[in-house]
Design an enzyme around this catalytic site. Structure first.
Site, PDB file in Angstrom:
ATOM      1  CG  LEU A   1      38.945  15.042  49.714  1.00  0.00           C
ATOM      2  CD1 LEU A   1      38.337  16.098  50.608  1.00  0.00           C
ATOM      3  CD2 LEU A   1      37.990  14.684  48.593  1.00  0.00           C
ATOM      4  CB  ALA A   2      45.340  14.186  47.107  1.00  0.00           C
ATOM      5  CD  GLU A   3      41.661  17.490  43.381  1.00  0.00           C
ATOM      6  OE1 GLU A   3      40.448  17.427  43.691  1.00  0.00           O
ATOM      7  OE2 GLU A   3      42.544  17.944  44.144  1.00  0.00           O
TER       8      GLU A   3
ATOM      9  CD  GLN B   1      33.940  16.009  44.394  1.00  0.00           C
ATOM     10  OE1 GLN B   1      34.239  16.986  45.078  1.00  0.00           O
ATOM     11  NE2 GLN B   1      33.750  14.810  44.908  1.00  0.00           N
ATOM     12  CG  PHE B   2      32.950  20.777  40.912  1.00  0.00           C
ATOM     13  CD1 PHE B   2      31.838  21.286  40.259  1.00  0.00           C
ATOM     14  CD2 PHE B   2      32.765  20.041  42.070  1.00  0.00           C
ATOM     15  CE1 PHE B   2      30.562  21.063  40.753  1.00  0.00           C
ATOM     16  CE2 PHE B   2      31.500  19.811  42.571  1.00  0.00           C
ATOM     17  CZ  PHE B   2      30.389  20.326  41.913  1.00  0.00           C
TER      18      PHE B   2
ATOM     19  CD  GLU C   1      38.836  14.823  45.191  1.00  0.00           C
ATOM     20  OE1 GLU C   1      37.874  15.614  45.195  1.00  0.00           O
ATOM     21  OE2 GLU C   1      40.010  15.187  45.032  1.00  0.00           O
TER      22      GLU C   1
ATOM     23  CG  PHE D   1      37.927  20.725  42.635  1.00  0.00           C
ATOM     24  CD1 PHE D   1      37.847  22.063  42.957  1.00  0.00           C
ATOM     25  CD2 PHE D   1      36.978  19.862  43.174  1.00  0.00           C
ATOM     26  CE1 PHE D   1      36.852  22.553  43.789  1.00  0.00           C
ATOM     27  CE2 PHE D   1      35.982  20.340  44.016  1.00  0.00           C
ATOM     28  CZ  PHE D   1      35.913  21.693  44.319  1.00  0.00           C
TER      29      PHE D   1
ATOM     30  CG  HIS E   1      32.434  24.360  42.637  1.00  0.00           C
ATOM     31  ND1 HIS E   1      33.228  25.067  43.496  1.00  0.00           N
ATOM     32  CD2 HIS E   1      32.162  23.177  43.250  1.00  0.00           C
ATOM     33  CE1 HIS E   1      33.419  24.358  44.603  1.00  0.00           C
ATOM     34  NE2 HIS E   1      32.782  23.210  44.467  1.00  0.00           N
TER      35      HIS E   1
ATOM     36  N   PRO F   1      45.335  21.469  41.043  1.00  0.00           N
ATOM     37  CG  PRO F   1      44.395  21.295  43.180  1.00  0.00           C
ATOM     38  CD  PRO F   1      44.052  21.620  41.755  1.00  0.00           C
TER      39      PRO F   1
END
Length: 339
Positions: A73-75, A97-98, A44, A101, A144, A104
């Site tokens: 935006l879909a891990e 990204q973090f 992302e 996250f 995060h 998922p």
């Protein structure tokens, strides 16, 4: 305390350069992409934005949108797509990204990434890297500032590593990409801007090895990722009081390389394990148990642990109370030496 130069030089001719951990990762990714056209970076905002922490800055401009992919935006989709690419012979590098996250995409990692090589009796390899910025210290909201490394270290079929400084960041990301096994690559986000001396022509330290960063004989500090600097600072402060602490960076969290830890504890007789992650069923627990099994008759005190607390990560105003710091580490040293 300045980060020491960790390169093993081998006929190097170029001068070392000062760079941050984050920039070293960028340089390492760039070197890997230049060396192998099969390397693809995806995640992302990794392309036009260059990543939230700018770790992939400039890569899409130089290598094109077909090799640096901005994903939805879909891990789960990111990891699943990378599995297909790896099966087809590519070497995808996924950015989560973090840390929080990653969940998922957890099903894809533990159900597919970790098992396909074994399930196919070695016929299918998954040479992919999943980069995860982890740990606290940046004052962010929940999801995060997690420390999810134990979930993956517990899962057979995955290799898990954590860099702690600019030099290791540069070499380890390249070595992870070259590995034919899937690698979870943890990056201490609050150390992204800390500097070190990097010589790109030096010989790198082996990827799946722990490392003694500071010699000592009074007690052994074992840690990884964001807590390495804290332990080095603690060792420096202890030295001013005449106490010599040995500091070991695990670097590889699965499978652990504990031989240097055993050797150290047999000399010092004392061990303090330091980690940001909560204490319960953690990597610090594993280190403590393994040392007790291997070095029982060398121990002069119980193995002590300095960790985060067994609570969800707190709001930013309480962050400093949650994270292990120099004082908590030195307090554990005092307890061990007083035993």
């Amino acid at each position: 305390m300045a980060t020491p130069v960790l390169n093993k030089t081998s006929g190097s001719t170029s001068a070392a350069q000062t760079t941050t951990l984050g920039k070293s990762l960028n340089m390492g990714l760039r070197a890997a992409m230049e060396a192998d056209p099969r390397v693809i970076v995806m995640g992302e905002d990794v392309g036009k934005l260059g990543g939230v922490f700018r770790i992939t800055d400039g890569l899409q401009k130089d290598f094109g949108e077909h090799r640096v992919l901005d994903t939805p935006l879909a891990e789960s989709g990111i990891i699943g797509t990378a599995v297909g690419l790896a099966i087809r012979g590519f070497r995808p590098v996924c950015e989560i990204q973090f840390d929080g996250f990653v969940f998922p995409g957890f099903d894809q990692i533990v159900s597919q990434v970790a098992k396909l090589h074994y399930r196919s009796q070695g016929k299918v390899k998954l040479p992919m890297v999943i980069r995860i910025p982890f740990g606290g210290g940046i004052g962010a909201v929940e999801h995060h500032s997690e420390s999810p490394e134990a979930y993956f270290a517990h899962t057979a079929g995955l290799r898990v590593v954590a860099c702690s400084n600019a030099v290791d960041a540069y070499w380890m990301i390249q070595q992870a990409i070259q590995c034919d096994d899937p690698v979870l690559f943890f990056e201490p986000k609050r150390r992204y801007y800390e500097k070190g001396q990097l010589d790109p022509d030096a010989t790198p330290y082996p990827l799946f090895s722990s490392r003694v960063l500071r010699k000592g004989d009074a007690a052994t500090l074992v840690t990884y990722g964001p807590m390495v600097k804290t332990c080095l600072d603690a060792a420096g402060a202890a030295a001013e009081e005449g106490r010599s602490l040995e500091v070991i960076d695990l670097r590889v969290l699965s499978p652990m390389d504990l031989a240097p830890v055993f050797e150290s504890v047999r000399r010092t007789g004392r061990l303090i394990v330091v980690s940001e992650a909560p204490r319960e069923t953690s990597l610090s627990s594993e280190v403590a148990a393994r040392v007790q099994e291997e070095c029982f008759y060398s121990l002069e005190a119980p193995v002590l642990r300095v960790t985060g607390y067994d609570t969800p990560y707190p709001p930013s105003k309480l962050e400093e109370e949650f994270l292990p710091d120099l004082d908590r580490v030195l307090h554990a040293v005092d307890r061990s030496l007083a035993w």
